[in-house]
Design an enzyme around this catalytic site. Structure first.
Site, PDB file in Angstrom:
ATOM      1  N   LYS A  11       0.811  -1.223   0.000  1.00  0.00           N
ATOM      2  CA  LYS A  11       0.000   0.000   0.000  1.00  0.00           C
ATOM      3  C   LYS A  11       0.848   1.278   0.000  1.00  0.00           C
ATOM      4  CE  LYS A  11      -3.938  -2.140   2.357  1.00  0.00           C
ATOM      5  NZ  LYS A  11      -4.966  -1.943   3.405  1.00  0.00           N
ATOM      6  N   TYR A  51     -12.459  -2.004  -3.573  1.00  0.00           N
ATOM      7  CA  TYR A  51     -12.934  -2.128  -2.180  1.00  0.00           C
ATOM      8  C   TYR A  51     -14.459  -1.993  -2.063  1.00  0.00           C
ATOM      9  CZ  TYR A  51      -8.301  -2.263   0.016  1.00  0.00           C
ATOM     10  OH  TYR A  51      -7.050  -2.639   0.441  1.00  0.00           O
ATOM     11  N   ASN A 114      -1.977   0.401   6.726  1.00  0.00           N
ATOM     12  CA  ASN A 114      -1.464  -0.855   7.288  1.00  0.00           C
ATOM     13  C   ASN A 114      -0.582  -1.650   6.313  1.00  0.00           C
ATOM     14  OD1 ASN A 114      -3.512  -1.748   5.673  1.00  0.00           O
ATOM     15  ND2 ASN A 114      -4.521  -3.018   7.215  1.00  0.00           N
ATOM     16  N   HIS A 117      -2.232  -5.449   1.735  1.00  0.00           N
ATOM     17  CA  HIS A 117      -3.547  -6.104   1.632  1.00  0.00           C
ATOM     18  C   HIS A 117      -3.313  -7.519   1.134  1.00  0.00           C
ATOM     19  CE1 HIS A 117      -7.664  -7.039   0.420  1.00  0.00           C
ATOM     20  NE2 HIS A 117      -7.111  -7.525  -0.683  1.00  0.00           N
ATOM     21  N   GLU A 128      -9.806 -10.953  -7.121  1.00  0.00           N
ATOM     22  CA  GLU A 128      -8.853  -9.853  -6.954  1.00  0.00           C
ATOM     23  C   GLU A 128      -7.664  -9.988  -7.905  1.00  0.00           C
ATOM     24  OE1 GLU A 128      -9.926  -8.863  -2.275  1.00  0.00           O
ATOM     25  OE2 GLU A 128      -7.925  -9.590  -2.755  1.00  0.00           O
TER      26      GLU A 128
END
Ligand code: CMP
Length: 140
Positions: A11, A51, A114, A117, A128
């Site tokens: 990320k 998302y 964070n 993913h 995905e």
């Protein structure tokens, strides 16, 4: 256990801090192979679609803005039980709850920022992976 593939995203908080190599080393040390990888800049629209499952959550807008804020590295990881193994290597979503030695314990800044993913199940992994990669781009 079967050989699986899972979708991983490094990320913006991590690409910004130049942590791609350190995070990839964690995957490889755990026996996961990076069989596809590219660095891209998501649009708000693309982040929103990826998302979509979270669109009713209060953090959805913030999540999409964050994911579109800087480049991300999207990757396909392959290995025995890759989906669960990747989740183990990543650690809990909230870094405050992540185990020692996990990516999120070492690198994540907060529950939102964070660092990584990872797909949570075989069906979502397939969806995905195809969101970002064509079959020709995945070389096992
Ligand atoms: P990820 O595994 O990418 O899946 C959904 C993401 O939503 C999650 O990691 C977090 O980055 C983010 N998220 C979950 N809970 C919150 C929260 N309370 N506030 C902001 N972001 C969150």
């Amino acid at each position: 256990m079967a050989i699986e593939r899972t979708l991983s995203i490094i990320k913006p908080d991590a690409t910004k801090r130049n942590l791609t190599g350190k995070i990839n080393a964690k995957f490889e040390e755990a026996g996961l192979r990076i069989v596809a990888q590219k660095r891209i800049q998501l649009t708000m629209d693309q982040a929103g679609k990826f998302y979509e499952v979270h669109k009713e959550r209060p953090f959805y807008g913030e999540l999409c803005e964050f994911m579109a804020s800087e480049p991300v590295v999207v990757q396909v990881l392959e290995g025995e039980g890759a989906i669960a193994k990747n989740r183990e290597v990543m650690g809990a979503t909230n870094p405050a709850e992540a185990d020692e030695g996990t990516i999120r314990k070492e690198y994540a800044l907060s529950v939102g920022e964070n660092s990584v993913h990872g797909s949570d199940a075989p069906e979502t992994a397939a969806e995905e992976i195809s969101f970002f990669f064509s079959g020709l781009e995945i070389v096992g």
